[in-house]
Design a protein around this motif. Structure first.
Motif, PDB file in Angstrom:
ATOM      1  N   GLY A 115       1.254  -0.906  -0.083  1.00 53.44           N
ATOM      2  CA  GLY A 115       0.242  -0.094  -0.270  1.00 53.44           C
ATOM      3  C   GLY A 115       0.701   1.249   0.116  1.00 53.44           C
ATOM      4  O   GLY A 115       1.050   2.125  -0.729  1.00 53.44           O
ATOM      5  N   TYR A 116       1.921   1.780   0.807  1.00 55.70           N
ATOM      6  CA  TYR A 116       2.747   2.519   0.813  1.00 55.70           C
ATOM      7  C   TYR A 116       3.306   2.478  -1.141  1.00 55.70           C
ATOM      8  O   TYR A 116       3.179   3.805  -1.526  1.00 55.70           O
ATOM      9  N   VAL A 117       4.539   1.679  -0.914  1.00 54.57           N
ATOM     10  CA  VAL A 117       4.931   1.622  -2.524  1.00 54.57           C
ATOM     11  C   VAL A 117       3.799   2.339  -3.277  1.00 54.57           C
ATOM     12  O   VAL A 117       3.745   3.390  -4.062  1.00 54.57           O
ATOM     13  N   TRP A 118       2.272   1.878  -3.477  1.00 52.56           N
ATOM     14  CA  TRP A 118       1.213   2.281  -4.590  1.00 52.56           C
ATOM     15  C   TRP A 118       0.954   3.879  -3.958  1.00 52.56           C
ATOM     16  O   TRP A 118       0.736   4.855  -4.934  1.00 52.56           O
ATOM     17  N   LEU A 119       0.502   4.023  -2.768  1.00 53.81           N
ATOM     18  CA  LEU A 119       0.529   5.356  -2.843  1.00 53.81           C
ATOM     19  C   LEU A 119       1.061   6.441  -3.408  1.00 53.81           C
ATOM     20  O   LEU A 119       1.101   7.037  -4.018  1.00 53.81           O
ATOM     21  N   ILE A 125       5.485  14.398  -6.934  1.00 54.31           N
ATOM     22  CA  ILE A 125       6.174  14.457  -6.084  1.00 54.31           C
ATOM     23  C   ILE A 125       5.874  15.855  -5.666  1.00 54.31           C
ATOM     24  O   ILE A 125       6.222  16.490  -4.686  1.00 54.31           O
ATOM     25  N   LEU A 126       5.480  16.898  -6.399  1.00 53.46           N
ATOM     26  CA  LEU A 126       4.794  18.059  -6.630  1.00 53.46           C
ATOM     27  C   LEU A 126       3.749  18.027  -5.801  1.00 53.46           C
ATOM     28  O   LEU A 126       4.250  18.885  -4.452  1.00 53.46           O
ATOM     29  N   VAL A 127       3.198  17.380  -5.979  1.00 53.07           N
ATOM     30  CA  VAL A 127       1.399  17.546  -4.976  1.00 53.07           C
ATOM     31  C   VAL A 127       1.907  16.992  -3.973  1.00 53.07           C
ATOM     32  O   VAL A 127       1.800  17.025  -2.369  1.00 53.07           O
ATOM     33  N   GLN A 128       2.825  16.067  -3.802  1.00 55.37           N
ATOM     34  CA  GLN A 128       3.031  14.733  -2.393  1.00 55.37           C
ATOM     35  C   GLN A 128       3.780  16.856  -1.310  1.00 55.37           C
ATOM     36  O   GLN A 128       3.727  16.827  -0.054  1.00 55.37           O
ATOM     37  N   LEU A 129       4.673  17.126  -2.208  1.00 59.42           N
ATOM     38  CA  LEU A 129       5.554  18.438  -1.759  1.00 59.42           C
ATOM     39  C   LEU A 129       4.898  19.644  -1.182  1.00 59.42           C
ATOM     40  O   LEU A 129       5.140  20.178  -0.046  1.00 59.42           O
ATOM     41  N   LEU A 130       3.750  19.528  -2.214  1.00 56.22           N
ATOM     42  CA  LEU A 130       3.140  21.188  -1.401  1.00 56.22           C
ATOM     43  C   LEU A 130       1.539  20.835  -0.406  1.00 56.22           C
ATOM     44  O   LEU A 130       1.301  21.205   0.469  1.00 56.22           O
ATOM     45  N   GLY A 160       9.266  15.202   1.679  1.00 57.61           N
ATOM     46  CA  GLY A 160       8.467  15.045   0.724  1.00 57.61           C
ATOM     47  C   GLY A 160       9.599  13.984  -0.009  1.00 57.61           C
ATOM     48  O   GLY A 160       8.871  13.033  -0.960  1.00 57.61           O
ATOM     49  N   LEU A 161      10.636  13.924   0.139  1.00 60.07           N
ATOM     50  CA  LEU A 161      11.705  13.237  -1.249  1.00 60.07           C
ATOM     51  C   LEU A 161      11.770  12.339  -0.317  1.00 60.07           C
ATOM     52  O   LEU A 161      12.142  11.344  -1.030  1.00 60.07           O
ATOM     53  N   THR A 162      12.152  11.958   0.458  1.00 62.69           N
ATOM     54  CA  THR A 162      12.629  10.919   1.817  1.00 62.69           C
ATOM     55  C   THR A 162      11.337   9.653   1.511  1.00 62.69           C
ATOM     56  O   THR A 162      11.088   8.327   0.658  1.00 62.69           O
ATOM     57  N   LEU A 163       9.892  10.421   1.438  1.00 64.40           N
ATOM     58  CA  LEU A 163       8.951   9.239   1.455  1.00 64.40           C
ATOM     59  C   LEU A 163       8.944   9.061  -0.342  1.00 64.40           C
ATOM     60  O   LEU A 163       7.826   7.840  -0.523  1.00 64.40           O
ATOM     61  N   HIS A 164       8.808   9.398  -0.622  1.00 59.31           N
ATOM     62  CA  HIS A 164       8.673   9.155  -1.969  1.00 59.31           C
ATOM     63  C   HIS A 164      10.149   8.116  -2.853  1.00 59.31           C
ATOM     64  O   HIS A 164       9.758   8.284  -3.160  1.00 59.31           O
TER      65      HIS A 164
END
Length: 288
Positions: A115-119, A125-130, A160-164
């Motif tokens: 689930g983590y990998v899928w999400l 990455i831009l959406v995650q950072l915002l 953000g970058l680490t989780l991505h």
């Protein structure tokens, strides 16, 4: 009978060849006219492109030279390198844990890892950072701590970058682990090694041969991908040159400064990746 005899090739004389025999048996190389023509055409086109870049005054190479090693640019480059290194270390640490979860016999742990990998692979990455930058709008308070303005731009960039990167690192590590022969695990089990010792002492050292090439590509991709943090005002290399050309309006030469630094660092990382791959390919016949 004589007509058939005339069509037969001359017999090769026995013993050492004489000069006239060597001339008759001379091997004529195949003419590769098409390949040479294509090579010359490509070289001509490259020369024309390089000449247009060098002699085009719009590139303002003198301005590039003036700003290439300025303090602001070098400070932004340092932050980019620091951010890349930190994200790769944290990303692969978390990614290794996620890979172990995905390979676990426990279905719940498998589901969590998947689930983590899928999400995180499904969202830009831009959406995650915002999202992390505006986390205070969703959770103004967590465990009694106000989250508004709690995370600075650099912290948001690291998170953000680490989780991505962890989502992609998990698949790289998982693929490397699956490349290890099953017999190696059975031999380690027969020696009485526990699961973590088997992973650390047996599996990962052998999996590194498969992990290093994609990991090197991820490192280079992360280096270039850090430029996206300029959107949240992190003063990396790109943001540093943007601050300059917003003041001087010399957009093209300042972008060239950033481009050249990315090319230099990426080239050095590619050389390092080559030698790391050779190190882990020792004894396999693939060390080149």
């Amino acid at each position: 009978m004589s007509a058939q005899t005339d069509t037969l090739p001359p017999a090769v004389p026995a013993g050492p060849l004489k000069d006239d025999d060597a001339d008759r048996l001379r091997i004529v190389p195949v003419r590769r006219t098409g390949q040479w023509t294509a090579a010359v055409a490509v070289l001509v086109l490259l020369a024309l492109a390089l000449n247009s870049v060098i002699r085009n005054d719009a590139f303002q190479w003198d301005v590039v030279g003036d700003y290439f090693a300025t303090t602001a640019v070098l400070r932004g480059l340092g932050l980019t390198l620091w951010l890349t290194a930190l994200v790769m270390v944290l990303g692969f640490a978390l990614g290794t844990l996620l890979a172990v979860l995905r390979l676990s016999a426990n279905r719940v742990l498998q589901a969590v890892g998947w689930g983590y990998v899928w999400l995180f692979r499904s969202t830009p990455i831009l959406v995650q950072l915002l999202f992390w930058f505006n986390i205070g709008a969703l959770y103004p308070e967590i465990l009694g701590v106000r989250t508004v303005n709690l995370l600075g731009p650099v912290t948001v960039a690291v998170i953000g970058l680490t989780l991505h990167e962890a989502a992609y690192a998990a698949e790289v590590v998982r693929g490397g682990i699956l490349s290890v022969e099953r017999g190696q695990l059975e031999a380690a089990q027969s020696l009485g090694l526990g699961p973590w010792r088997r992973l650390y002492r047996i599996v990962l050292p052998q999996a590194m041969r498969s992990i290093v090439p994609p990991a090197g590509n991820m490192l280079i991709g992360t280096l270039k991908g850090t430029s996206i943090v300029s959107i949240i005002a992190v003063q990396d290399l790109l943001y540093s040159v943007q601050l300059v050309y917003h003041r001087t309006y010399q957009v093209i030469p300042l972008l060239l400064v950033a481009t050249l630094w990315y090319v230099v660092v990426t080239s050095l990382l590619s050389v390092g990746q080559h030698y790391v791959e050779r190190y882990y390919a020792r004894g396999t016949g693939d060390a080149r």
